[in-house]
Write a protein that holds these residues in place. Structure first.
Motif, PDB file in Angstrom:
ATOM      1  N   LEU A  17     -18.988  70.187   9.023  1.00 52.00           N
ATOM      2  CA  LEU A  17     -20.098  71.187   8.820  1.00 52.00           C
ATOM      3  C   LEU A  17     -21.279  70.856   8.936  1.00 52.00           C
ATOM      4  N   PRO A  18     -22.198  71.270   9.562  1.00 47.70           N
ATOM      5  CA  PRO A  18     -23.436  71.163   9.115  1.00 47.70           C
ATOM      6  C   PRO A  18     -23.939  71.605   7.844  1.00 47.70           C
ATOM      7  N   VAL A  19     -24.889  71.045   7.266  1.00 47.74           N
ATOM      8  CA  VAL A  19     -25.335  71.028   5.920  1.00 47.74           C
ATOM      9  C   VAL A  19     -26.837  71.347   5.916  1.00 47.74           C
ATOM     10  N   ILE A  20     -27.517  72.541   5.559  1.00 47.00           N
ATOM     11  CA  ILE A  20     -28.895  72.310   5.417  1.00 47.00           C
ATOM     12  C   ILE A  20     -29.090  71.981   3.959  1.00 47.00           C
ATOM     13  N   ILE A  21     -30.193  71.310   3.781  1.00 51.74           N
ATOM     14  CA  ILE A  21     -30.532  71.123   2.381  1.00 51.74           C
ATOM     15  C   ILE A  21     -32.069  71.505   2.032  1.00 51.74           C
ATOM     16  N   GLN A  22     -32.121  72.385   1.123  1.00 58.83           N
ATOM     17  CA  GLN A  22     -33.355  73.184   0.799  1.00 58.83           C
ATOM     18  C   GLN A  22     -33.605  72.715  -0.465  1.00 58.83           C
ATOM     19  N   LEU A  30     -35.322  70.503   3.720  1.00 55.22           N
ATOM     20  CA  LEU A  30     -35.840  69.031   3.474  1.00 55.22           C
ATOM     21  C   LEU A  30     -34.742  68.297   4.638  1.00 55.22           C
ATOM     22  N   MET A  31     -33.475  68.450   5.134  1.00 51.13           N
ATOM     23  CA  MET A  31     -32.959  67.864   5.965  1.00 51.13           C
ATOM     24  C   MET A  31     -31.660  68.599   6.365  1.00 51.13           C
ATOM     25  N   LEU A  32     -31.011  67.972   7.457  1.00 49.20           N
ATOM     26  CA  LEU A  32     -29.730  68.471   7.866  1.00 49.20           C
ATOM     27  C   LEU A  32     -28.881  67.090   7.837  1.00 49.20           C
ATOM     28  N   SER A 101     -39.806  65.705   3.820  1.00 43.92           N
ATOM     29  CA  SER A 101     -38.720  66.340   4.347  1.00 43.92           C
ATOM     30  C   SER A 101     -38.549  65.520   5.664  1.00 43.92           C
ATOM     31  N   CYS A 102     -37.489  65.813   6.313  1.00 45.33           N
ATOM     32  CA  CYS A 102     -37.130  65.016   7.455  1.00 45.33           C
ATOM     33  C   CYS A 102     -37.683  65.883   8.691  1.00 45.33           C
ATOM     34  N   PHE A 103     -38.338  66.894   8.406  1.00 39.63           N
ATOM     35  CA  PHE A 103     -38.992  67.734   9.474  1.00 39.63           C
ATOM     36  C   PHE A 103     -40.575  67.568   9.170  1.00 39.63           C
ATOM     37  N   LYS A 104     -41.135  67.401  10.556  1.00 32.44           N
ATOM     38  CA  LYS A 104     -42.599  66.937  10.347  1.00 32.44           C
ATOM     39  C   LYS A 104     -43.566  68.280  10.667  1.00 32.44           C
TER      40      LYS A 104
END
Length: 200
Positions: A17-22, A30-32, A101-104
């Motif tokens: 399962l995908p897990v979103i980290i906030q 922060l990441m997936l 974060s992994c998202f730029k």
């Protein structure tokens, strides 16, 4: 919240399962990552986020080599029972590149919450000579008065000054309002909830 592992739809995505980290303080994504049932069980029992690494083909606790752990604060499941949201306390940068974060993204969209945390930290861990310490020593009346002064300066800047000066004054106003909220034992969340209630 503890998630009932058996209630999740593991079959839909072949057991992962995908897990979103906030970030639990700033709400920044922060990441997936991905979890199987064993990773979720380990995450819940140890309080540190553990994923199933598809490249290493094994369980992988975030921070196991860097010490940049993700400590679980809250867990949520989406309406289809096939995606997990974890609000976490991130120790150090989350991304392997050293970024928070992994998202730029261009900037931290939730810096307002980060600023609130900075103000909270000044209350909990006073820094001698800091602006907040000096203002607190003058008391509630002075802090409230400062909000009024900044409000007037913001109006003047909106009517007669440059955009840059207006942004500066508006920033001062927002900071001092957040400072006053803290002094009154309130938070941005209290205001957001009230605004949401009014909107309904």
């Amino acid at each position: 919240m503890t998630i009932d592992i058996n209630s999740l739809d593991w079959d839909k995505t072949a057991g992962l399962l995908p897990v979103i980290i906030q970030d639990y303080k700033t709400l920044e994504v922060l990441m997936l990552g991905y979890m199987n049932a064993e990773a979720l069980e380990k995450t819940q029992s140890e309080g540190k986020v553990t994923f199933f690494s598809r490249t290493k083909n094994r369980l992988w606790t975030k921070g196991e080599t860097s010490d940049n752990f993700l400590f679980v604060k809250e867990l949520f499941v989406d309406c289809d029972n096939d995606t997990i949201l974890i609000k976490a306390d991130a120790v150090g940068p989350t991304c392997h590149t050293g970024s928070r974060s992994c998202f730029k993204t261009d900037f931290n969209q939730n810096f307002i919450f980060e600023l609130e945390n900075i103000i909270n930290d000044r209350y909990e861990n006073p820094v001698e000579g800091s602006y907040i310490n000096k203002m607190r020593a003058k008391g509630l009346n002075k802090i409230a008065q400062k909000v009024g002064e900044e409000g007037v300066e913001t109006v003047i800047a909106a009517l007669a000054e440059t955009e840059e000066e207006f942004i500066g004054e508006a920033s001062d106003l927002l900071f001092h309002l957040m400072f006053l909220l803290k002094e009154k034992g309130l938070s941005i969340q209290d205001i957001a909830k009230n605004l949401e209630k009014r909107h309904k």
